[in-house]
Scaffold this active site. Structure first.
Site, PDB file in Angstrom:
ATOM      1  N   LEU A  37      25.106 -19.665  79.027  1.00  0.00           N
ATOM      2  CA  LEU A  37      23.960 -20.566  79.120  1.00  0.00           C
ATOM      3  C   LEU A  37      24.510 -21.948  79.429  1.00  0.00           C
ATOM      4  CD1 LEU A  37      21.473 -19.772  76.178  1.00  0.00           C
ATOM      5  CD2 LEU A  37      21.091 -19.461  78.615  1.00  0.00           C
ATOM      6  N   ASP A  38      23.943 -22.624  80.417  1.00  0.00           N
ATOM      7  CA  ASP A  38      24.398 -23.970  80.773  1.00  0.00           C
ATOM      8  C   ASP A  38      24.271 -24.913  79.576  1.00  0.00           C
ATOM      9  OD1 ASP A  38      24.960 -23.154  83.323  1.00  0.00           O
ATOM     10  OD2 ASP A  38      23.065 -23.855  84.176  1.00  0.00           O
ATOM     11  N   PRO A  39      25.092 -25.954  79.519  1.00  0.00           N
ATOM     12  CA  PRO A  39      25.040 -26.895  78.393  1.00  0.00           C
ATOM     13  C   PRO A  39      23.651 -27.482  78.126  1.00  0.00           C
ATOM     14  CG  PRO A  39      26.999 -27.293  79.691  1.00  0.00           C
ATOM     15  CD  PRO A  39      26.192 -26.277  80.447  1.00  0.00           C
ATOM     16  N   VAL A  41      20.834 -26.073  78.525  1.00  0.00           N
ATOM     17  CA  VAL A  41      19.858 -25.025  78.183  1.00  0.00           C
ATOM     18  C   VAL A  41      20.037 -24.636  76.726  1.00  0.00           C
ATOM     19  CG1 VAL A  41      19.046 -22.691  78.717  1.00  0.00           C
ATOM     20  CG2 VAL A  41      19.925 -24.167  80.551  1.00  0.00           C
TER      21      VAL A  41
END
Length: 297
Positions: A37-39, A41
């Site tokens: 998961l992107d930072p 998100v």
């Protein structure tokens, strides 16, 4: 300690940051996450601890549900709110909910997505984000993904800023870029667009209601916070075996093809409800063989 920790990943941390913190909290090195998961998100991130690290590949392949917000009127270099604006087109009047719902419906089923530049996908041995940072252009792959369900939650129009926000829920296959979905939504509405917010509300059989936050874990890191391995493998078919066969399974032996062929590529082997292994069909099509065998000490 063995099991799956359904973590609520906070904004500002990478998935790897979460793994490092869990290792310290649980005092073990055997920890792995089940899908980046992107930072920026937040949301459901199942973390595998101990013996559960063996099932990481089987959890990354599950469907995910997201609550996304698309901002219509501007597009960015990264396809999300962290990038620089590259195109702006004022939304001079509110887009109707009916139009938005019909457009969202058009994404249902199998669709094609072009992988975004700011991604870790490799082209000619080099990651796409490396090309992007060097302002280099390269042919990006096009992938087929599946949108199982998509629906409008709410939409709001900013008359002063002349842009519109669209919040929607989407359930999709592994590999779906929600940033790109927001961009393509804008294209169909004939406007530039980008993703301005994203929450993952479900990953496989893990929902937001199952999760623990880091604040809660600071006070409780005993085994009760871990869910059994079976919980993460509920999407796989199961074959029940007798005690004699159980011994063969524990030794990693091949078995005869069952009379009823499992529908999933990989399937659970169990004895009296206890998970023993994950098997799949042998290349000879006459036997099944182990992909993972679990210790049940």
């Amino acid at each position: 300690m063995n099991g799956i920790l359904p973590l609520w990943k906070p904004k500002g941390m990478t998935s790897h940051d979460c793994v490092i913190k869990i290792r310290k909290l649980f005092k073990t090195k055997k920890v792995g996450h089940t899908g980046t998961l992107d930072p920026e998100v937040e949301g459901v991130l199942p973390i595998c601890v101990g013996e559960a690290t063996k099932i990481v590949p089987f959890l990354t392949d599950t469907v995910k549900t997201y609550i996304a917000t698309a901002t219509i009127g501007t597009s960015t270099t990264t396809e999300d709110h962290t990038g620089e604006i590259i195109e702006r087109k004022p939304v001079t009047s509110k887009l109707s909910s009916t139009m938005i719902e019909e457009t969202l419906d058009s994404f249902q089923g199998k669709i094609q997505q072009q992988v975004p530049y700011y991604s870790a996908v490799k082209v000619n041995g080099k990651k796409l984000y490396e090309y992007a940072r060097n302002n280099e252009r390269v042919e990006r792959p096009i992938r087929s993904v599946c949108i199982e369900d998509i629906r409008l939650i709410t939409t709001s129009y900013d008359e002063k800023g002349q842009f519109q926000s669209i919040q929607f829920e989407v359930t999709c296959s592994k590999g779906t870029y929600i940033r790109t979905l927001c961009l393509d939504l804008g294209k169909k509405l004939q406007f530039p667009a980008h993703m301005s917010n994203l929450i993952r509300s479900r990953s496989g059989h893990f929902t937001s209601g199952d999760t623990w936050t880091f604040e809660e874990l600071e006070n409780d890191t005993n085994e009760t916070v871990l869910l059994p391995l079976k919980h993460g493998l509920a999407h796989l078919d199961a074959i029940e075996v007798d005690e004699q066969t159980m011994k063969k399974v524990k030794n990693g032996q091949k078995l005869s093809l069952p009379s009823t062929t499992p529908k999933t590529k990989y399937f659970r082997i169990e004895h009296k409800g206890m998970l023993l292994a994950i098997y799949h069909i042998h290349e000879n099509q006459k036997e099944i063989k182990p992909a993972r065998v679990f210790s049940n000490k």
